[in-house]
Design an enzyme around this catalytic site. Structure first.
Site, PDB file in Angstrom:
ATOM      1  N   TYR A   1       0.826  -1.208   0.000  1.00 18.51           N
ATOM      2  CA  TYR A   1       0.000   0.000   0.000  1.00 18.51           C
ATOM      3  C   TYR A   1       0.857   1.254   0.000  1.00 18.51           C
ATOM      4  O   TYR A   1       2.078   1.186   0.173  1.00 18.51           O
ATOM      5  CB  TYR A   1      -0.965   0.000   1.190  1.00 18.51           C
ATOM      6  CG  TYR A   1      -0.354   0.377   2.538  1.00 18.51           C
ATOM      7  CD1 TYR A   1       0.472  -0.508   3.229  1.00 18.51           C
ATOM      8  CD2 TYR A   1      -0.595   1.617   3.123  1.00 18.51           C
ATOM      9  CE1 TYR A   1       1.019  -0.176   4.461  1.00 18.51           C
ATOM     10  CE2 TYR A   1      -0.056   1.961   4.353  1.00 18.51           C
ATOM     11  CZ  TYR A   1       0.752   1.066   5.018  1.00 18.51           C
ATOM     12  OH  TYR A   1       1.295   1.402   6.228  1.00 18.51           O
TER      13      TYR A   1
ATOM     14  N   ARG B   1       8.514   4.220  -4.502  1.00 24.20           N
ATOM     15  CA  ARG B   1       8.503   3.287  -3.368  1.00 24.20           C
ATOM     16  C   ARG B   1       7.486   2.168  -3.613  1.00 24.20           C
ATOM     17  O   ARG B   1       7.747   1.001  -3.306  1.00 24.20           O
ATOM     18  CB  ARG B   1       8.185   4.029  -2.062  1.00 24.20           C
ATOM     19  CG  ARG B   1       8.246   3.097  -0.864  1.00 24.20           C
ATOM     20  CD  ARG B   1       8.119   3.847   0.448  1.00 24.20           C
ATOM     21  NE  ARG B   1       6.811   4.454   0.606  1.00 24.20           N
ATOM     22  CZ  ARG B   1       6.482   5.263   1.606  1.00 24.20           C
ATOM     23  NH1 ARG B   1       7.367   5.575   2.536  1.00 24.20           N
ATOM     24  NH2 ARG B   1       5.280   5.780   1.685  1.00 24.20           N
TER      25      ARG B   1
ATOM     26  N   ARG C   1      -7.782 -20.461  -1.622  1.00 24.44           N
ATOM     27  CA  ARG C   1      -6.762 -20.267  -0.583  1.00 24.44           C
ATOM     28  C   ARG C   1      -5.681 -21.333  -0.661  1.00 24.44           C
ATOM     29  O   ARG C   1      -5.945 -22.521  -0.442  1.00 24.44           O
ATOM     30  CB  ARG C   1      -7.383 -20.272   0.818  1.00 24.44           C
ATOM     31  CG  ARG C   1      -6.342 -19.955   1.882  1.00 24.44           C
ATOM     32  CD  ARG C   1      -6.889 -20.026   3.292  1.00 24.44           C
ATOM     33  NE  ARG C   1      -5.846 -19.681   4.252  1.00 24.44           N
ATOM     34  CZ  ARG C   1      -4.917 -20.538   4.691  1.00 24.44           C
ATOM     35  NH1 ARG C   1      -4.916 -21.782   4.274  1.00 24.44           N
ATOM     36  NH2 ARG C   1      -4.001 -20.136   5.539  1.00 24.44           N
TER      37      ARG C   1
ATOM     38  N   HIS D   1      -1.195 -21.120   0.076  1.00 24.54           N
ATOM     39  CA  HIS D   1      -0.035 -20.237   0.240  1.00 24.54           C
ATOM     40  C   HIS D   1       0.686 -20.059  -1.088  1.00 24.54           C
ATOM     41  O   HIS D   1       1.075 -18.978  -1.467  1.00 24.54           O
ATOM     42  CB  HIS D   1       0.944 -20.812   1.268  1.00 24.54           C
ATOM     43  CG  HIS D   1       0.433 -20.776   2.676  1.00 24.54           C
ATOM     44  ND1 HIS D   1      -0.632 -21.521   3.099  1.00 24.54           N
ATOM     45  CD2 HIS D   1       0.846 -20.070   3.755  1.00 24.54           C
ATOM     46  CE1 HIS D   1      -0.862 -21.298   4.370  1.00 24.54           C
ATOM     47  NE2 HIS D   1       0.021 -20.407   4.804  1.00 24.54           N
TER      48      HIS D   1
ATOM     49  N   LYS E   1       6.345  -1.731   1.974  1.00 19.35           N
ATOM     50  CA  LYS E   1       5.142  -1.168   2.600  1.00 19.35           C
ATOM     51  C   LYS E   1       3.998  -2.173   2.447  1.00 19.35           C
ATOM     52  O   LYS E   1       3.099  -2.021   1.606  1.00 19.35           O
ATOM     53  CB  LYS E   1       4.804   0.199   1.987  1.00 19.35           C
ATOM     54  CG  LYS E   1       4.007   1.095   2.931  1.00 19.35           C
ATOM     55  CD  LYS E   1       4.084   2.541   2.542  1.00 19.35           C
ATOM     56  CE  LYS E   1       3.092   3.425   3.271  1.00 19.35           C
ATOM     57  NZ  LYS E   1       3.195   3.451   4.729  1.00 19.35           N
TER      58      LYS E   1
ATOM     59  N   GLU F   1      12.406   2.681  13.812  1.00 21.79           N
ATOM     60  CA  GLU F   1      11.417   3.703  13.431  1.00 21.79           C
ATOM     61  C   GLU F   1      10.258   3.625  14.405  1.00 21.79           C
ATOM     62  O   GLU F   1      10.303   2.873  15.371  1.00 21.79           O
ATOM     63  CB  GLU F   1      10.957   3.475  11.993  1.00 21.79           C
ATOM     64  CG  GLU F   1      10.299   2.120  11.783  1.00 21.79           C
ATOM     65  CD  GLU F   1       9.809   1.868  10.355  1.00 21.79           C
ATOM     66  OE1 GLU F   1       9.561   2.833   9.624  1.00 21.79           O
ATOM     67  OE2 GLU F   1       9.653   0.696   9.999  1.00 21.79           O
TER      68      GLU F   1
ATOM     69  N   LEU G   1      10.941   1.529   7.103  1.00 25.28           N
ATOM     70  CA  LEU G   1      10.353   1.999   5.856  1.00 25.28           C
ATOM     71  C   LEU G   1      11.122   3.234   5.392  1.00 25.28           C
ATOM     72  O   LEU G   1      11.374   4.142   6.190  1.00 25.28           O
ATOM     73  CB  LEU G   1       8.886   2.363   6.104  1.00 25.28           C
ATOM     74  CG  LEU G   1       8.115   2.686   4.832  1.00 25.28           C
ATOM     75  CD1 LEU G   1       7.748   1.405   4.091  1.00 25.28           C
ATOM     76  CD2 LEU G   1       6.862   3.479   5.132  1.00 25.28           C
TER      77      LEU G   1
HETATM   78  N1  PDD Z   1       2.624   5.176   7.482  1.00 30.45           N
HETATM   79  N2  PDD Z   1       7.308   3.935   8.976  1.00 30.45           N
HETATM   80  C1  PDD Z   1       6.152   3.261   9.023  1.00 30.45           C
HETATM   81  C2  PDD Z   1       6.137   1.899   9.642  1.00 30.45           C
HETATM   82  C3  PDD Z   1       4.969   3.845   8.512  1.00 30.45           C
HETATM   83  O1  PDD Z   1       3.818   3.154   8.556  1.00 30.45           O
HETATM   84  C4  PDD Z   1       5.032   5.160   7.970  1.00 30.45           C
HETATM   85  C5  PDD Z   1       3.824   5.853   7.426  1.00 30.45           C
HETATM   86  C6  PDD Z   1       6.266   5.826   7.935  1.00 30.45           C
HETATM   87  C7  PDD Z   1       6.423   7.191   7.330  1.00 30.45           C
HETATM   88  O2  PDD Z   1       6.461   7.128   5.915  1.00 30.45           O
HETATM   89  P1  PDD Z   1       5.972   8.353   5.012  1.00 30.45           P
HETATM   90  O3  PDD Z   1       6.727   9.546   5.435  1.00 30.45           O
HETATM   91  O4  PDD Z   1       6.303   7.913   3.633  1.00 30.45           O
HETATM   92  O5  PDD Z   1       4.493   8.523   5.236  1.00 30.45           O
HETATM   93  C8  PDD Z   1       7.388   5.175   8.440  1.00 30.45           C
HETATM   94  C9  PDD Z   1       1.438   5.629   6.809  1.00 30.45           C
HETATM   95  C10 PDD Z   1       1.194   7.096   6.780  1.00 30.45           C
HETATM   96  C11 PDD Z   1       0.255   4.779   7.246  1.00 30.45           C
HETATM   97  O6  PDD Z   1       0.464   3.577   7.386  1.00 30.45           O
HETATM   98  O7  PDD Z   1      -0.861   5.287   7.389  1.00 30.45           O
END
Ligand code: PDD
Length: 280
Positions: A32, A51, A99, A101, A143, A175, A199
């Site tokens: 996503y 990304r 379903r 894997h 992501k 993070e 991320l």
């Molecule tokens: N999440 N790290 C993680 C684990 C995140 O889920 C996010 C942002 C970030 C920051 O990334 P960016 O600056 O590209 O938004 C770092 C989004 C906003 C969410 O899951 O809603």
């Protein structure tokens, strides 16, 4: 009523549905993005697209749209939802299949996009955070929609009266559960190096660019748990929250317990950049 996009169609959110055998639903098999739009314009679109392509490649899901179609689809969605400031969420899942894997049939990805109103902030409210062990997997640079550990970690933070969980792996800050982390120590702004444990945040990278342009001392390097605890300032960054000052860590004040002077400075840089972008 909010308008969404699902596999080539724009429709009211209440009308949108997917088959229960979608691998996103069954396995959390998808990726996503979240892109903010200010004054109806996508912010850092190319960076988010890059990304997303990396995430898709990493999990071997085919990109369902061309770069031009992505832009057109997202811009149409913004327009259908009334323009202004919005946060656009979209996900691509591997698609619908019995379903198993292992996937041995060719299926088409499912693409869903929705929008939420986004307040036009020029400043962020300070928050409290806790530090806790990073219990996630080895591919946090993807992501992925499967966010169960992140959900559990943020829930843990909230249950302890905080907003975010700052994650520690092998003694080093990675993070936040839904954000990137910056600290300020003796006037130097620091953030962890990008690797598979975090991320590559779009806001993080933009902030580093702005710090470089402004000539503010900064470095991407390892941050130990101890350095986090002793930091003069701590900030969280994300596309929807921008730059949020953390004024309490594990129930102890960060610095003097107020948003710090460097935070005020970088917020101004960020807001000026935003303003310049959407007035183009
Ligand atoms: N999440 N790290 C993680 C684990 C995140 O889920 C996010 C942002 C970030 C920051 O990334 P960016 O600056 O590209 O938004 C770092 C989004 C906003 C969410 O899951 O809603």
């Amino acid at each position: 009523m909010s308008q969404v996009y699902l596999n080539g169609q724009y429709l009211a959110i209440e009308e949108a549905s997917i088959p229960v055998l979608d691998r996103g639903f069954i396995f959390g098999d998808g990726v996503y993005e979240v892109i903010p739009a200010y004054a109806g314009k996508l912010f850092r679109f190319e960076e988010h697209m890059r990304r997303m392509e990396n995430s898709l490649k990493a999990v071997r899901i085919e990109n369902p749209l061309s770069a031009m179609d992505w832009r057109e689809m997202l811009e149409t969605l913004i327009e259908l939802n009334g323009g202004g400031n919005q946060s656009i969420y979209f996900q691509i899942t591997r698609g619908v299949a019995a379903r198993d894997h292992v996937l041995n049939v060719k299926i088409s990805p499912t693409l869903f996009a929705m929008s939420h109103p986004l307040a036009d902030k020029t400043t962020a409210e300070p928050v409290a955070a806790i530090s806790c062990e990073d219990i996630r997997w080895q591919f946090c640079n993807i992501k992925a929609i499967s966010l169960l550990p992140n959900i559990m970690l943020r829930q843990q933070a909230v249950e302890q009266g905080a907003y975010e969980a700052i994650l520690i792996r092998d003694g080093l800050v990675t993070e936040g559960a839904a954000s990137n982390v910056f600290i300020v120590t003796d006037g130097v702004i620091r953030t962890p190096v990008k690797n598979q444990y975090l991320l590559p945040g779009i806001t993080r990278d933009l902030l580093l660019e702005l710090l470089q342009q402004a000539g503010l001392p900064h470095v991407a390097n390892d941050i130990t748990e101890q350095e986090l605890s002793n930091a003069d300032e701590i900030w969280l960054t994300s596309s929807t929250k921008e730059i949020v000052p953390v004024t309490q860590l594990n129930q102890q004040p960060v610095g003097n317990g107020q948003p710090g002077p460097v935070w005020h400075q970088v917020c101004e840089l960020y807001q000026n950049f935003k303003q310049a972008q959407h007035s183009v």
